[in-house]
Design a protein around this motif. Structure first.
Motif, PDB file in Angstrom:
ATOM      1  N   HIS A 201     -11.289   7.917 -11.893  1.00  0.00           N
ATOM      2  CA  HIS A 201     -11.662   9.318 -11.727  1.00  0.00           C
ATOM      3  C   HIS A 201     -10.636  10.204 -12.445  1.00  0.00           C
ATOM      4  O   HIS A 201      -9.427  10.001 -12.302  1.00  0.00           O
ATOM      5  CB  HIS A 201     -11.714   9.667 -10.244  1.00  0.00           C
ATOM      6  N   PRO A 202     -11.076  11.180 -13.227  1.00  0.00           N
ATOM      7  CA  PRO A 202     -10.141  11.980 -14.020  1.00  0.00           C
ATOM      8  C   PRO A 202      -9.016  12.611 -13.203  1.00  0.00           C
ATOM      9  O   PRO A 202      -7.867  12.640 -13.638  1.00  0.00           O
ATOM     10  CB  PRO A 202     -11.048  13.039 -14.654  1.00  0.00           C
ATOM     11  N   ALA A 203      -9.325  13.128 -12.005  1.00  0.00           N
ATOM     12  CA  ALA A 203      -8.281  13.757 -11.198  1.00  0.00           C
ATOM     13  C   ALA A 203      -7.228  12.739 -10.776  1.00  0.00           C
ATOM     14  O   ALA A 203      -6.028  13.049 -10.739  1.00  0.00           O
ATOM     15  CB  ALA A 203      -8.894  14.428  -9.969  1.00  0.00           C
ATOM     16  N   LEU A 204      -7.646  11.530 -10.463  1.00  0.00           N
ATOM     17  CA  LEU A 204      -6.684  10.497 -10.078  1.00  0.00           C
ATOM     18  C   LEU A 204      -5.818  10.091 -11.263  1.00  0.00           C
ATOM     19  O   LEU A 204      -4.625   9.804 -11.111  1.00  0.00           O
ATOM     20  CB  LEU A 204      -7.409   9.280  -9.495  1.00  0.00           C
ATOM     21  N   ARG A 205      -6.396  10.087 -12.452  1.00  0.00           N
ATOM     22  CA  ARG A 205      -5.613   9.775 -13.651  1.00  0.00           C
ATOM     23  C   ARG A 205      -4.583  10.878 -13.912  1.00  0.00           C
ATOM     24  O   ARG A 205      -3.432  10.599 -14.271  1.00  0.00           O
ATOM     25  CB  ARG A 205      -6.547   9.618 -14.856  1.00  0.00           C
ATOM     26  N   THR A 206      -4.993  12.129 -13.723  1.00  0.00           N
ATOM     27  CA  THR A 206      -4.047  13.241 -13.887  1.00  0.00           C
ATOM     28  C   THR A 206      -2.908  13.132 -12.882  1.00  0.00           C
ATOM     29  O   THR A 206      -1.732  13.306 -13.222  1.00  0.00           O
ATOM     30  CB  THR A 206      -4.775  14.582 -13.717  1.00  0.00           C
ATOM     31  N   ASP A 207      -3.250  12.825 -11.637  1.00  0.00           N
ATOM     32  CA  ASP A 207      -2.228  12.685 -10.599  1.00  0.00           C
ATOM     33  C   ASP A 207      -1.251  11.564 -10.931  1.00  0.00           C
ATOM     34  O   ASP A 207      -0.039  11.695 -10.705  1.00  0.00           O
ATOM     35  CB  ASP A 207      -2.875  12.412  -9.248  1.00  0.00           C
TER      36      ASP A 207
END
Length: 270
Positions: A201-207
Motif C-alpha cells: 500500500h502506498p501509504a505504508l511504503r511512505t511510512d
C-alpha cells in the motif's frame, strides 16, 4: 532442517524453529501479519530463516491461529467492522506487547536459548508490536526487522472503508502508534531493517521510508520488487510452501540478522 516445535509460552501459542547446531543459541522472536500469513505456523513457513544459527520463535497474535474463536477468523473480522482501531488494531497490539515479557521468560525456560539480547521481527500489524518492544520496553535487542509493517496506525486505519471518526481517546492511541514520530526512542535501541514491498500500500511504503530517515544511520530500507502486502496465499492460516517473493524477503532477513548475531555464534553457522 529440524522439525518445528509447537507449544505455548505463558498462554501465547508459538512455532519454534531450532538451529541446526546443538547447544544454546541466540533467539529471534517474531509477530505475524493479519493478512496472509496470519498465524505463527504460517509465518514460520513463509519466513523460516533456516540458515540462521539461532532459534526463531514465531508468536501467535491475539485471536489468530490457535487463538481463533471457533476455529475461524470471523470473530476478529467482526471486531474490525465494529471499530477497526479501538476494538481490533489497538487491543491486538496492546495485548501482544503486554503478554510478551512473560512469554519471553517462558521461552527461555522451555528452549535452549542463550540469555543475551534477542532479535525481533514483525510483519504488518505484528510490526507495530516489534516497534512497541523497541520503543516501550527495556528488553535488550541485538537487531530488529519489519516487513510491510504498520508503522503509523493511521495509515492502516485508512485502508478500511469510510472516514474513521477520531475522538480524543482514539487520536491519542493513534499518536502512540505512530512510530515515525517516536523514532528517537527507537534509534538507540538496535539496528533496524525495514523491508517494504514495491507493491505494498502506498501509504505504508511512505511510512517505511520516513521511519528509516527518522531513525537515521542504524536503519536500512530494503525494497522488494514485485512484492505486495501479503507474504503467502490465502487463507494463510496453515503452513504453506514458501512463495518466491517471500523467499527473497527471507534471504534479506537472514542476511540482516546474520550480520548482527552475537559474534561468538557466527562460527557455528555451517
Amino acid at each position: 532442517m529440524r522439525s518445528p516445535i509447537t507449544g505455548t509460552a505463558a498462554g501465547v501459542p508459538f512455532t519454534a524453529l531450532p538451529p541446526a547446531h546443538d547447544g544454546p543459541a541466540p533467539l529471534i522472536v517474531t509477530w505475524h501479519m493479519l493478512d496472509a500469513p496470519r498465524s505463527d505456523a504460517a509465518f514460520a513457513a513463509a519466513l523460516p530463516m533456516d540458515e540462521l544459527p539461532a532459534w526463531r520463535v514465531h508468536l501467535g497474535m491475539p485471536m489468530c491461529g490457535a487463538r481463533m474463536v471457533d476455529g475461524s477468523m470471523d470473530a476478529g473480522w467482526e471486531l474490525i467492522q465494529q471499530d477497526v482501531l479501538m476494538s481490533a488494531l489497538h487491543p491486538f497490539v496492546r495485548q501482544a506487547t503486554e503478554e510478551f515479557p512473560a512469554a519471553l521468560a517462558s521461552i527461555r525456560a522451555q528452549l535452549p536459548v542463550d540469555d543475551g539480547p534477542i532479535g525481533v521481527l514483525g510483519g504488518s500489524l505484528g510490526g507495530a508490536v516489534a516497534l512497541r518492544v523497541l520503543a516501550d520496553t527495556g528488553v535488550p535487542v541485538f537487531a530488529a526487522a519489519l516487513v510491510n509493517a504498520a508503522i503509523r496506525i493511521r495509515s492502516v486505519v485508512d485502508l478500511f472503508p469510510g472516514e474513521y471518526p477520531y475522538d480524543a481517546e482514539s487520536a491519542a492511541v493513534a499518536d502512540g502508534l505512530d512510530f515515525v514520530s517516536r523514532a528517537a526512542a527507537i534509534a538507540g535501541r538496535a539496528p533496524l531493517l525495514v523491508v517494504s514491498g514495491e507493491l505494498d500500500h502506498p501509504a505504508l511504503r511512505t511510512d517505511a521510508s520516513e521511519l528509516v530517515d527518522a531513525v537515521g544511520d542504524r536503519a536500512e530500507l530494503l525494497t522488494v520488487p514485485g512484492l505486495a502486502h501479503p507474504l503467502a496465499d490465502e487463507p494463510g492460516i496453515e503452513p504453506a510452501p514458501q512463495l518466491p517473493l517471500a523467499r527473497e524477503v527471507d534471504a534479506g532477513l537472514t542476511a540482516w540478522f546474520r550480520r548482527h548475531l552475537p559474534g561468538s555464534h557466527l562460527q557455528d553457522s555451517d
